[in-house]
Structure formats: C-alpha cells, structure tokens
Design a protein around this motif. Sequence first.
Motif, short mmCIF file in Angstrom:
data_model
loop_
_atom_site.label_atom_id
_atom_site.label_comp_id
_atom_site.label_asym_id
_atom_site.label_seq_id
_atom_site.Cartn_x
_atom_site.Cartn_y
_atom_site.Cartn_z
N HIS A 159 68.87 97.22 8.06
CA HIS A 159 68.55 96.44 6.86
C HIS A 159 67.95 97.33 5.79
O HIS A 159 68.33 97.28 4.61
N MET A 160 66.99 98.18 6.18
CA MET A 160 66.33 99.05 5.21
C MET A 160 67.31 100.08 4.62
O MET A 160 67.20 100.43 3.44
N LEU A 161 68.26 100.53 5.42
CA LEU A 161 69.28 101.44 4.89
C LEU A 161 70.17 100.73 3.88
O LEU A 161 70.57 101.32 2.87
N TRP A 162 70.47 99.45 4.12
CA TRP A 162 71.24 98.70 3.13
C TRP A 162 70.44 98.49 1.85
O TRP A 162 70.99 98.47 0.76
N VAL A 163 69.12 98.36 1.98
CA VAL A 163 68.27 98.27 0.80
C VAL A 163 68.37 99.57 0.00
O VAL A 163 68.55 99.54 -1.22
N LEU A 164 68.27 100.70 0.69
CA LEU A 164 68.41 102.01 0.02
C LEU A 164 69.77 102.12 -0.65
O LEU A 164 69.88 102.55 -1.80
N TYR A 165 70.82 101.74 0.05
CA TYR A 165 72.17 101.80 -0.50
C TYR A 165 72.29 100.94 -1.76
O TYR A 165 72.83 101.38 -2.77
N LEU A 166 71.79 99.70 -1.69
CA LEU A 166 71.91 98.82 -2.85
C LEU A 166 71.13 99.36 -4.03
O LEU A 166 71.60 99.31 -5.18
N LEU A 223 84.80 94.19 4.51
CA LEU A 223 85.51 93.12 5.22
C LEU A 223 85.36 93.30 6.73
O LEU A 223 85.22 92.31 7.47
N LEU A 224 85.38 94.53 7.20
CA LEU A 224 85.13 94.79 8.63
C LEU A 224 83.70 94.41 9.00
O LEU A 224 83.46 93.83 10.06
N ALA A 225 82.76 94.72 8.13
CA ALA A 225 81.35 94.41 8.40
C ALA A 225 81.10 92.90 8.46
O ALA A 225 80.19 92.46 9.16
N ILE A 226 81.92 92.13 7.77
CA ILE A 226 81.82 90.67 7.87
C ILE A 226 82.20 90.23 9.27
O ILE A 226 81.56 89.36 9.87
N LYS A 227 83.24 90.84 9.82
CA LYS A 227 83.77 90.44 11.13
C LYS A 227 83.00 91.03 12.30
O LYS A 227 82.91 90.42 13.36
N ILE A 228 82.49 92.24 12.15
CA ILE A 228 81.90 92.98 13.27
C ILE A 228 80.38 92.84 13.24
O ILE A 228 79.74 93.14 12.24
N PHE A 274 78.29 99.90 14.84
CA PHE A 274 79.17 99.91 13.67
C PHE A 274 78.36 99.87 12.38
O PHE A 274 78.59 100.65 11.46
N HIS A 275 77.40 98.96 12.32
CA HIS A 275 76.62 98.78 11.10
C HIS A 275 75.77 100.01 10.78
O HIS A 275 75.63 100.39 9.62
N LYS A 276 75.21 100.64 11.81
CA LYS A 276 74.44 101.87 11.58
C LYS A 276 75.34 102.97 11.04
O LYS A 276 75.01 103.63 10.05
N ALA A 277 76.47 103.17 11.70
CA ALA A 277 77.40 104.22 11.26
C ALA A 277 77.95 103.93 9.87
O ALA A 277 78.04 104.84 9.03
N PHE A 278 78.28 102.68 9.60
CA PHE A 278 78.86 102.32 8.32
C PHE A 278 77.87 102.52 7.18
O PHE A 278 78.20 103.10 6.14
#
Length: 190
Positions: free
Chosen positions: A42-49, A155-160, A165-169
């Motif tokens: 979650h925190m990595l997605w915060v950094l990305y956004l 789209l893959l992240a929606i399904k998986i 996967f989420h860490k690597a992505f």
Amino acid sequence: MDKFFHIRMLMGTILGLSIAHLLKGVVKIIEHPGKVKSYSVHMLWVLYLLLLIVHFWWWEFSLHLITTWNFLTYLYLIVYTASFYVNATLLFPEVMTDYAGYKDYFYSRRKWFFGVLTATFLLDIIDTLIKGESHMTHLGYEYVFYIAFHVVGYLLAIKIEDERFHKAFVVTVIVYQFVYIFRLYFTLES
C-alpha cells in the motif's frame, strides 16, 4: 494565455489536494502507528501515485502550446485531473473501522484503485492528442508501450490478489516511472 492560466490554476488546486491527501494519510500512520496497521505494498502505491502526480503536473506544462481552448477541453482536463484525487482518496479513506489494516483495505478496494488508474492512463492518450501531433511524435513508440504496459498491468492487478504479484508489480512500475521520467526529460535531446 489567460485561459491556460485559469485552467492551470484549477488543475493545480486539484493536484495540490491530491498530494495533501496522500501526505495526510502518511502522517496519520506516522502519528498513530498502532491505530491502523500499515502495509508495505500500500505504501509503495502511495509513493507511486505521488510520483505519478508530480510527473503529470510537469507533463501538463505542454498545454501552454495550445492556442485555442473550448469548454469540452476544459471539462476533460478537470475530469482527468480529478482522477488523481479519486485515487488518492482510494488509498487513504476517511474511515478504516471496517478493515483490519491497510493490507485488508487495499485488497478489498484494489478493483476500484486499479480501475481508476486504468481510466487515468486511457485519459492520458486523449490529453497527449490534445497537445498536438508533434507532441505525440516527440514521445515516439515508447509512449504507446508505456500506456499499454500500465493498462495491462492494472487490469491484471484487478484480477490477481496474490501479494507477490502486487509487490513485484508496484516495484516495477515505480522503477519504470523513474526511468521514463529520466528518459523523457533528462536526455540530451530534450
């Protein structure tokens, strides 16, 4: 130029609110680390956004090249900019009482988060076309790959739901975003 200034100010306000919301969420975790359990993905997605918003703001400087403005372009840019705020609020909701922590929250809301990110990247294509054919040509084939890579990944992240996967992505998109920004703005050709 007056219309561009007006549009730029409204976009800056929305982006400023987006950044403020992300920073407020991070500070709440720092202030009360035991209140809601944080989660590295979650925190990595915060950094990305945050990186994506900063890049978007710089990217929009090319709008100064547009000489003719109309209400539909104006409305479109507001909707596009608002998509960043929507994602910021999806990462940090006002209330977390229904969730065990950010891990639980992130996976329960990932379809919304990645759905809005998908829409944001598709909106980017229109934004790039608004800036003109020469702008699109300057970006080259990597821009097409950049958009396709992100959209397919989202789209893959929606399904998986798999954490690996989420860490690597998220690590991949953060690294790619830095590389893309560097190649776009720090090469000898720019």
